[in-house]
Design a protein around this motif. Structure first.
Motif, PDB file in Angstrom:
ATOM      1  N   LYS A  68      95.087  -1.958  18.813  1.00  8.82           N
ATOM      2  CA  LYS A  68      95.485  -0.725  18.125  1.00  8.82           C
ATOM      3  C   LYS A  68      95.262   0.535  18.965  1.00  8.82           C
ATOM      4  O   LYS A  68      96.190   1.319  19.160  1.00  8.82           O
ATOM      5  CB  LYS A  68      94.745  -0.616  16.795  1.00  8.82           C
ATOM      6  N   SER A  69      94.064   0.723  19.465  1.00  4.88           N
ATOM      7  CA  SER A  69      93.774   1.976  20.180  1.00  4.88           C
ATOM      8  C   SER A  69      94.579   2.080  21.474  1.00  4.88           C
ATOM      9  O   SER A  69      95.051   3.159  21.827  1.00  4.88           O
ATOM     10  CB  SER A  69      92.281   2.125  20.455  1.00  4.88           C
ATOM     11  N   MET A  70      94.762   0.964  22.165  1.00  6.90           N
ATOM     12  CA  MET A  70      95.547   1.007  23.405  1.00  6.90           C
ATOM     13  C   MET A  70      97.016   1.304  23.113  1.00  6.90           C
ATOM     14  O   MET A  70      97.655   2.069  23.835  1.00  6.90           O
ATOM     15  CB  MET A  70      95.403  -0.315  24.161  1.00  6.90           C
ATOM     16  N   ILE A  71      97.546   0.697  22.061  1.00  7.27           N
ATOM     17  CA  ILE A  71      98.937   0.954  21.692  1.00  7.27           C
ATOM     18  C   ILE A  71      99.108   2.416  21.282  1.00  7.27           C
ATOM     19  O   ILE A  71     100.066   3.076  21.678  1.00  7.27           O
ATOM     20  CB  ILE A  71      99.400  -0.003  20.568  1.00  7.27           C
ATOM     21  N   GLN A  72      98.163   2.921  20.496  1.00  9.06           N
ATOM     22  CA  GLN A  72      98.221   4.329  20.091  1.00  9.06           C
ATOM     23  C   GLN A  72      98.246   5.241  21.317  1.00  9.06           C
ATOM     24  O   GLN A  72      99.025   6.203  21.367  1.00  9.06           O
ATOM     25  CB  GLN A  72      97.016   4.687  19.213  1.00  9.06           C
ATOM     26  N   ASN A  73      97.410   4.947  22.295  1.00  7.73           N
ATOM     27  CA  ASN A  73      97.353   5.774  23.508  1.00  7.73           C
ATOM     28  C   ASN A  73      98.682   5.773  24.252  1.00  7.73           C
ATOM     29  O   ASN A  73      99.154   6.824  24.695  1.00  7.73           O
ATOM     30  CB  ASN A  73      96.241   5.294  24.441  1.00  7.73           C
ATOM     31  N   VAL A  74      99.299   4.607  24.400  1.00  5.87           N
ATOM     32  CA  VAL A  74     100.557   4.509  25.132  1.00  5.87           C
ATOM     33  C   VAL A  74     101.679   5.220  24.384  1.00  5.87           C
ATOM     34  O   VAL A  74     102.465   5.961  24.972  1.00  5.87           O
ATOM     35  CB  VAL A  74     100.918   3.028  25.395  1.00  5.87           C
ATOM     36  N   VAL A  75     101.742   5.022  23.070  1.00  6.39           N
ATOM     37  CA  VAL A  75     102.783   5.690  22.278  1.00  6.39           C
ATOM     38  C   VAL A  75     102.583   7.199  22.334  1.00  6.39           C
ATOM     39  O   VAL A  75     103.535   7.952  22.548  1.00  6.39           O
ATOM     40  CB  VAL A  75     102.799   5.173  20.819  1.00  6.39           C
ATOM     41  N   ASN A  76     101.353   7.659  22.158  1.00  6.38           N
ATOM     42  CA  ASN A  76     101.081   9.098  22.204  1.00  6.38           C
ATOM     43  C   ASN A  76     101.431   9.693  23.568  1.00  6.38           C
ATOM     44  O   ASN A  76     102.023  10.768  23.647  1.00  6.38           O
ATOM     45  CB  ASN A  76      99.617   9.385  21.869  1.00  6.38           C
ATOM     46  N   LEU A  77     101.069   9.002  24.633  1.00  2.00           N
ATOM     47  CA  LEU A  77     101.376   9.477  25.976  1.00  2.00           C
ATOM     48  C   LEU A  77     102.888   9.622  26.159  1.00  2.00           C
ATOM     49  O   LEU A  77     103.377  10.621  26.679  1.00  2.00           O
ATOM     50  CB  LEU A  77     100.806   8.519  27.017  1.00  2.00           C
ATOM     51  N   THR A  78     103.630   8.634  25.688  1.00  2.00           N
ATOM     52  CA  THR A  78     105.087   8.672  25.799  1.00  2.00           C
ATOM     53  C   THR A  78     105.673   9.799  24.959  1.00  2.00           C
ATOM     54  O   THR A  78     106.545  10.540  25.405  1.00  2.00           O
ATOM     55  CB  THR A  78     105.694   7.321  25.363  1.00  2.00           C
ATOM     56  N   MET A  79     105.195   9.928  23.745  1.00  2.00           N
ATOM     57  CA  MET A  79     105.757  10.920  22.836  1.00  2.00           C
ATOM     58  C   MET A  79     105.402  12.348  23.237  1.00  2.00           C
ATOM     59  O   MET A  79     106.093  13.285  22.863  1.00  2.00           O
ATOM     60  CB  MET A  79     105.310  10.647  21.398  1.00  2.00           C
ATOM     61  N   GLU A  80     104.336  12.521  24.022  1.00  3.50           N
ATOM     62  CA  GLU A  80     103.965  13.854  24.495  1.00  3.50           C
ATOM     63  C   GLU A  80     104.826  14.315  25.667  1.00  3.50           C
ATOM     64  O   GLU A  80     104.801  15.489  26.025  1.00  3.50           O
ATOM     65  CB  GLU A  80     102.486  13.871  24.899  1.00  3.50           C
ATOM     66  N   ALA A  81     105.585  13.403  26.263  1.00 11.15           N
ATOM     67  CA  ALA A  81     106.467  13.773  27.371  1.00 11.15           C
ATOM     68  C   ALA A  81     107.545  14.721  26.843  1.00 11.15           C
ATOM     69  O   ALA A  81     108.128  14.489  25.788  1.00 11.15           O
ATOM     70  CB  ALA A  81     107.094  12.522  27.981  1.00 11.15           C
ATOM     71  N   GLY A  82     107.799  15.766  27.573  1.00 12.54           N
ATOM     72  CA  GLY A  82     108.732  16.794  27.128  1.00 12.54           C
ATOM     73  C   GLY A  82     110.128  16.282  26.823  1.00 12.54           C
ATOM     74  O   GLY A  82     110.784  16.765  25.897  1.00 12.54           O
ATOM     75  N   PHE A  83     110.585  15.279  27.565  1.00 13.46           N
ATOM     76  CA  PHE A  83     111.933  14.777  27.334  1.00 13.46           C
ATOM     77  C   PHE A  83     112.078  14.058  26.001  1.00 13.46           C
ATOM     78  O   PHE A  83     113.188  13.797  25.558  1.00 13.46           O
ATOM     79  CB  PHE A  83     112.392  13.868  28.485  1.00 13.46           C
ATOM     80  N   MET A  84     110.977  13.716  25.341  1.00 15.42           N
ATOM     81  CA  MET A  84     111.059  13.001  24.062  1.00 15.42           C
ATOM     82  C   MET A  84     111.314  13.948  22.887  1.00 15.42           C
ATOM     83  O   MET A  84     111.769  13.514  21.840  1.00 15.42           O
ATOM     84  CB  MET A  84     109.778  12.200  23.806  1.00 15.42           C
ATOM     85  N   PHE A  85     111.040  15.240  23.056  1.00 18.44           N
ATOM     86  CA  PHE A  85     111.185  16.186  21.948  1.00 18.44           C
ATOM     87  C   PHE A  85     112.574  16.160  21.318  1.00 18.44           C
ATOM     88  O   PHE A  85     112.697  16.052  20.098  1.00 18.44           O
ATOM     89  CB  PHE A  85     110.808  17.603  22.378  1.00 18.44           C
ATOM     90  N   PRO A  86     113.661  16.244  22.109  1.00 21.66           N
ATOM     91  CA  PRO A  86     114.979  16.245  21.465  1.00 21.66           C
ATOM     92  C   PRO A  86     115.273  14.942  20.724  1.00 21.66           C
ATOM     93  O   PRO A  86     115.923  14.949  19.677  1.00 21.66           O
ATOM     94  CB  PRO A  86     115.966  16.450  22.611  1.00 21.66           C
ATOM     95  N   PHE A  87     114.775  13.820  21.250  1.00 27.36           N
ATOM     96  CA  PHE A  87     115.002  12.545  20.569  1.00 27.36           C
ATOM     97  C   PHE A  87     114.252  12.487  19.247  1.00 27.36           C
ATOM     98  O   PHE A  87     114.763  12.011  18.231  1.00 27.36           O
ATOM     99  CB  PHE A  87     114.596  11.373  21.465  1.00 27.36           C
ATOM    100  N   ARG A  88     113.019  12.989  19.262  1.00 26.22           N
ATOM    101  CA  ARG A  88     112.230  13.032  18.022  1.00 26.22           C
ATOM    102  C   ARG A  88     112.941  13.907  16.995  1.00 26.22           C
ATOM    103  O   ARG A  88     113.037  13.552  15.819  1.00 26.22           O
ATOM    104  CB  ARG A  88     110.832  13.574  18.308  1.00 26.22           C
ATOM    105  N   HIS A  89     113.463  15.029  17.448  1.00 24.99           N
ATOM    106  CA  HIS A  89     114.184  15.943  16.555  1.00 24.99           C
ATOM    107  C   HIS A  89     115.432  15.261  15.980  1.00 24.99           C
ATOM    108  O   HIS A  89     115.699  15.358  14.776  1.00 24.99           O
ATOM    109  CB  HIS A  89     114.564  17.219  17.309  1.00 24.99           C
ATOM    110  N   MET A  90     116.189  14.554  16.827  1.00 27.26           N
ATOM    111  CA  MET A  90     117.403  13.873  16.356  1.00 27.26           C
ATOM    112  C   MET A  90     117.075  12.786  15.336  1.00 27.26           C
ATOM    113  O   MET A  90     117.772  12.643  14.328  1.00 27.26           O
ATOM    114  CB  MET A  90     118.166  13.258  17.535  1.00 27.26           C
ATOM    115  N   VAL A  91     116.024  12.020  15.586  1.00 19.25           N
ATOM    116  CA  VAL A  91     115.640  10.952  14.651  1.00 19.25           C
ATOM    117  C   VAL A  91     115.204  11.558  13.323  1.00 19.25           C
ATOM    118  O   VAL A  91     115.581  11.065  12.249  1.00 19.25           O
ATOM    119  CB  VAL A  91     114.538  10.055  15.247  1.00 19.25           C
TER     120      VAL A  91
END
Length: 147
Positions: A68-91
């Motif tokens: 759990k904690s390792m998966i959370q870290n990887v997902v959070n790291l990915t989602m904090e990348a600036g290029f993910m913002f528009p995708f998060r907004h679209m979803v």
């Protein structure tokens, strides 16, 4: 973006060690294989059996809970990348539940369950899962018996 940043990025991408700039006579093909496989016994990963006949909401409970904690870290790291913002907004604009409902088979239910176990948003887990599959890191083997 300033010129120095562009040059730095190009240097990182192309290999700044002279391999691509000037020393062309030193270019040579080489294999970078290591003795990484089979891994030493202290580096092997635990095996989990995922029963595809089980309820989609229960399939991934054991491995996701264990890591759990390792998966959370990887997902959070990915989602904090600036290029993910528009995708998060679209979803979020389209509605994550609507998108999950359109996924084949029980994929959407699996993602909802994983998000619940991780205590993370369905949007983030959905986007990470999609990015992982699209980036070619998805290495799955699906087997079926005669039945």
């Amino acid at each position: 973006m300033s010129l120095s940043v562009v040059v730095l990025l190009l240097g990182c991408v192309l290999g700044w060690e002279g391999k691509w700039f000037g020393d062309n006579d030193k270019l040579e093909a080489s294999c970078h294989m290591t003795d990484a496989y089979p891994p030493p016994s202290n580096r092997t990963l635990e095996t989990f059996v995922i029963n595809l006949d089980a309820n989609a909401k229960d399939r991934w409970t054991e491995p996701v809970t264990k890591y759990k904690s390792m998966i959370q870290n990887v997902v959070n790291l990915t989602m904090e990348a600036g290029f993910m913002f528009p995708f998060r907004h679209m979803v979020n604009e389209a509605g994550v539940d609507s998108l999950l409902a359109r996924l084949p088979n029980d994929w959407g239910d699996e993602i909802v369950s994983i998000a619940s176990i991780l205590e993370m948003s369905k949007t983030d887990v959905f986007l990470y899962n999609l990015a992982y599959a699209l980036m070619g890191f998805c290495t799955s083997i699906v087997a079926q018996d005669e039945q």
